[in-house]
Motif scaffolding. Structure first.
Motif, PDB file in Angstrom:
ATOM      1  N   PHE A 285      64.902  -4.909  38.732  1.00  0.00           N
ATOM      2  CA  PHE A 285      64.632  -4.599  40.135  1.00  0.00           C
ATOM      3  C   PHE A 285      65.826  -3.904  40.784  1.00  0.00           C
ATOM      4  O   PHE A 285      65.689  -2.875  41.451  1.00  0.00           O
ATOM      5  CB  PHE A 285      64.299  -5.890  40.897  1.00  0.00           C
ATOM      6  N   TRP A 286      67.037  -4.461  40.586  1.00  0.00           N
ATOM      7  CA  TRP A 286      68.217  -3.900  41.242  1.00  0.00           C
ATOM      8  C   TRP A 286      68.601  -2.549  40.641  1.00  0.00           C
ATOM      9  O   TRP A 286      69.042  -1.650  41.365  1.00  0.00           O
ATOM     10  CB  TRP A 286      69.380  -4.888  41.144  1.00  0.00           C
ATOM     11  N   LEU A 287      68.424  -2.379  39.331  1.00  0.00           N
ATOM     12  CA  LEU A 287      68.692  -1.078  38.725  1.00  0.00           C
ATOM     13  C   LEU A 287      67.745  -0.023  39.278  1.00  0.00           C
ATOM     14  O   LEU A 287      68.157   1.103  39.604  1.00  0.00           O
ATOM     15  CB  LEU A 287      68.542  -1.173  37.202  1.00  0.00           C
ATOM     16  N   MET A 288      66.471  -0.381  39.420  1.00  0.00           N
ATOM     17  CA  MET A 288      65.490   0.550  39.967  1.00  0.00           C
ATOM     18  C   MET A 288      65.770   0.848  41.436  1.00  0.00           C
ATOM     19  O   MET A 288      65.588   1.977  41.901  1.00  0.00           O
ATOM     20  CB  MET A 288      64.083  -0.014  39.797  1.00  0.00           C
ATOM     21  N   LYS A 289      66.246  -0.145  42.165  1.00  0.00           N
ATOM     22  CA  LYS A 289      66.562   0.063  43.584  1.00  0.00           C
ATOM     23  C   LYS A 289      67.684   1.074  43.739  1.00  0.00           C
ATOM     24  O   LYS A 289      67.629   1.976  44.597  1.00  0.00           O
ATOM     25  CB  LYS A 289      66.959  -1.273  44.225  1.00  0.00           C
ATOM     26  N   VAL A 290      68.729   0.971  42.914  1.00  0.00           N
ATOM     27  CA  VAL A 290      69.847   1.906  42.999  1.00  0.00           C
ATOM     28  C   VAL A 290      69.402   3.328  42.667  1.00  0.00           C
ATOM     29  O   VAL A 290      69.737   4.286  43.369  1.00  0.00           O
ATOM     30  CB  VAL A 290      70.999   1.463  42.074  1.00  0.00           C
ATOM     31  N   VAL A 291      68.636   3.468  41.588  1.00  0.00           N
ATOM     32  CA  VAL A 291      68.171   4.803  41.196  1.00  0.00           C
ATOM     33  C   VAL A 291      67.222   5.369  42.256  1.00  0.00           C
ATOM     34  O   VAL A 291      67.263   6.570  42.567  1.00  0.00           O
ATOM     35  CB  VAL A 291      67.489   4.764  39.819  1.00  0.00           C
ATOM     36  N   ALA A 292      66.371   4.511  42.815  1.00  0.00           N
ATOM     37  CA  ALA A 292      65.445   4.962  43.862  1.00  0.00           C
ATOM     38  C   ALA A 292      66.201   5.457  45.096  1.00  0.00           C
ATOM     39  O   ALA A 292      65.806   6.443  45.726  1.00  0.00           O
ATOM     40  CB  ALA A 292      64.493   3.823  44.251  1.00  0.00           C
TER      41      ALA A 292
ATOM     42  N   VAL B 217      51.340   7.777  53.172  1.00  0.00           N
ATOM     43  CA  VAL B 217      50.406   7.843  52.042  1.00  0.00           C
ATOM     44  C   VAL B 217      50.736   6.762  51.018  1.00  0.00           C
ATOM     45  O   VAL B 217      49.851   6.028  50.550  1.00  0.00           O
ATOM     46  CB  VAL B 217      50.448   9.236  51.387  1.00  0.00           C
ATOM     47  N   ALA B 218      52.024   6.647  50.664  1.00  0.00           N
ATOM     48  CA  ALA B 218      52.444   5.638  49.689  1.00  0.00           C
ATOM     49  C   ALA B 218      52.135   4.230  50.184  1.00  0.00           C
ATOM     50  O   ALA B 218      51.680   3.369  49.419  1.00  0.00           O
ATOM     51  CB  ALA B 218      53.937   5.789  49.402  1.00  0.00           C
ATOM     52  N   LEU B 219      52.370   3.992  51.480  1.00  0.00           N
ATOM     53  CA  LEU B 219      52.164   2.662  52.048  1.00  0.00           C
ATOM     54  C   LEU B 219      50.683   2.294  52.076  1.00  0.00           C
ATOM     55  O   LEU B 219      50.321   1.143  51.791  1.00  0.00           O
ATOM     56  CB  LEU B 219      52.756   2.606  53.456  1.00  0.00           C
ATOM     57  N   LEU B 220      49.832   3.243  52.401  1.00  0.00           N
ATOM     58  CA  LEU B 220      48.390   2.968  52.409  1.00  0.00           C
ATOM     59  C   LEU B 220      47.903   2.610  51.004  1.00  0.00           C
ATOM     60  O   LEU B 220      47.079   1.695  50.841  1.00  0.00           O
ATOM     61  CB  LEU B 220      47.633   4.189  52.939  1.00  0.00           C
TER      62      LEU B 220
ATOM     63  N   VAL C 219      54.190   1.217  39.787  1.00  0.00           N
ATOM     64  CA  VAL C 219      54.204   2.612  40.224  1.00  0.00           C
ATOM     65  C   VAL C 219      53.895   2.720  41.718  1.00  0.00           C
ATOM     66  O   VAL C 219      54.486   3.550  42.421  1.00  0.00           O
ATOM     67  CB  VAL C 219      53.221   3.461  39.377  1.00  0.00           C
ATOM     68  N   LYS C 220      52.985   1.897  42.230  1.00  0.00           N
ATOM     69  CA  LYS C 220      52.642   1.938  43.656  1.00  0.00           C
ATOM     70  C   LYS C 220      53.765   1.349  44.506  1.00  0.00           C
ATOM     71  O   LYS C 220      54.140   1.900  45.545  1.00  0.00           O
ATOM     72  CB  LYS C 220      51.337   1.186  43.905  1.00  0.00           C
ATOM     73  N   TYR C 221      54.303   0.230  44.047  1.00  0.00           N
ATOM     74  CA  TYR C 221      55.387  -0.432  44.792  1.00  0.00           C
ATOM     75  C   TYR C 221      56.612   0.470  44.896  1.00  0.00           C
ATOM     76  O   TYR C 221      57.168   0.659  45.987  1.00  0.00           O
ATOM     77  CB  TYR C 221      55.737  -1.743  44.076  1.00  0.00           C
ATOM     78  N   TRP C 222      57.017   1.055  43.778  1.00  0.00           N
ATOM     79  CA  TRP C 222      58.234   1.861  43.786  1.00  0.00           C
ATOM     80  C   TRP C 222      58.022   3.234  44.433  1.00  0.00           C
ATOM     81  O   TRP C 222      58.976   3.859  44.898  1.00  0.00           O
ATOM     82  CB  TRP C 222      58.808   1.978  42.378  1.00  0.00           C
ATOM     83  N   PHE C 223      56.780   3.677  44.510  1.00  0.00           N
ATOM     84  CA  PHE C 223      56.464   4.872  45.282  1.00  0.00           C
ATOM     85  C   PHE C 223      56.817   4.637  46.752  1.00  0.00           C
ATOM     86  O   PHE C 223      57.389   5.510  47.426  1.00  0.00           O
ATOM     87  CB  PHE C 223      54.977   5.209  45.123  1.00  0.00           C
TER      88      PHE C 223
ATOM     89  N   THR D 128      60.613   5.098  51.426  1.00  0.00           N
ATOM     90  CA  THR D 128      61.487   4.571  52.478  1.00  0.00           C
ATOM     91  C   THR D 128      62.912   5.105  52.351  1.00  0.00           C
ATOM     92  O   THR D 128      63.571   5.360  53.360  1.00  0.00           O
ATOM     93  CB  THR D 128      61.520   3.028  52.468  1.00  0.00           C
ATOM     94  N   THR D 129      63.389   5.276  51.115  1.00  0.00           N
ATOM     95  CA  THR D 129      64.751   5.783  50.951  1.00  0.00           C
ATOM     96  C   THR D 129      64.839   7.265  51.330  1.00  0.00           C
ATOM     97  O   THR D 129      65.836   7.708  51.906  1.00  0.00           O
ATOM     98  CB  THR D 129      65.238   5.609  49.497  1.00  0.00           C
ATOM     99  N   THR D 130      63.787   8.033  51.022  1.00  0.00           N
ATOM    100  CA  THR D 130      63.785   9.456  51.380  1.00  0.00           C
ATOM    101  C   THR D 130      63.677   9.626  52.889  1.00  0.00           C
ATOM    102  O   THR D 130      64.408  10.419  53.495  1.00  0.00           O
ATOM    103  CB  THR D 130      62.620  10.183  50.680  1.00  0.00           C
TER     104      THR D 130
END
Length: 243
Positions: free
Chosen positions: A14-21, A53-56, A67-71, A76-78
């Motif tokens: 989770f934390w590795l994906m958060k940093v890359v995201a 769109v991602a949130l809906l 894939v939906k969660y990390w989208f 949010t980061t963008t």
């Protein structure tokens, strides 16, 4: 139909994906507003549409799907990148004032969450209303992290690498507090969640900014594609672990 848990388990992946995201959000936001030259107002609108769109899609999912969660996380980061730059460069309020505003917004959202549910537990989340509060807090925390990271480099004059070292040190401290103290784990989660954003943001700036400013001067497109490739690999791993 009963909804199952909607959020990712809090693991090392989770934390590795958060940093890359967050790195992807920083470089992709800069690609939209600066490389494509759409500007911060248009960039804000484009990334807001992407997030909606991602949130809906995520809110209508029956259970956690990586894939939906990390989208949504990437959205949010963008958007957080555009919000931070819009406050500083369009409204000319500066990153310090922007950080204060976003910190207050985050505090209000978390306070509302606590008054509604009497806790701030982030795992598991099943109810749609609580999930929406979670994503609001995530958006403000990612926007705050962006503004704070830019404050370190632009206001305090730290190089992007040094800024990443500062925020990385805070994350390491939180990890040590998690394992060796009895401090509130939810509080530690949100601290780590906030500071992984400036860590990723400063690392993204380190990849794309000019040599004269301490960066590697990679194009925002190339840096975004590299981060997207890493993110895709880790999402595939997350789906495999879930299965």
């Amino acid at each position: 139909m009963k909804y199952l848990n909607k959020v990712a388990p809090i693991t090392l992946l989770f934390w590795l994906m958060k940093v890359v995201a967050t790195t992807l959000g920083e470089t992709l936001g800069d690609f939209i507003s600066m490389t494509l030259n759409y500007g911060y107002m248009a960039g804000l609108a484009i990334t807001l549409v992407i997030l909606v769109v991602a949130l809906l899609i995520q809110l209508n999912a029956k259970e956690y799907e990586p894939v939906k969660y990390w989208f949504v996380i990437i959205g949010t980061t963008t958007l957080g990148t555009e919000i931070s730059d819009f406050i500083d460069r369009t409204l000319r309020m500066g990153y310090l004032f922007g950080s204060i505003i976003l910190a207050l917004c985050l505090a209000v959202s978390i306070l509302f969450w606590y008054r509604t549910y009497k806790n701030l537990e982030v795992y598991p989340i099943v109810e749609k209303k609580k999930e929406l509060l979670f994503w609001i807090a995530v958006l403000f925390s990612n926007s705050l992290g962006t503004a704070f990271g830019d404050f370190l480099s632009d206001n305090l004059g730290l190089s992007y690498l040094h800024g990443a070292m500062v925020t990385g040190s805070i994350i390491i401290l939180v990890v040590l507090l998690h394992y060796f103290t009895k401090l509130n784990q939810i509080l530690l989660f949100w601290i780590a969640f906030i500071f992984t954003r400036p860590f990723g943001a400063t690392f993204g700036d380190f990849l794309t900014k000019p040599f004269a400013k301490g960066g590697l001067e990679l194009s925002t497109l190339y840096a975004s594609l590299c981060s997207l490739t890493l993110m895709t690999i880790m999402i595939a791993i997350a789906h495999k672990k879930k299965a």
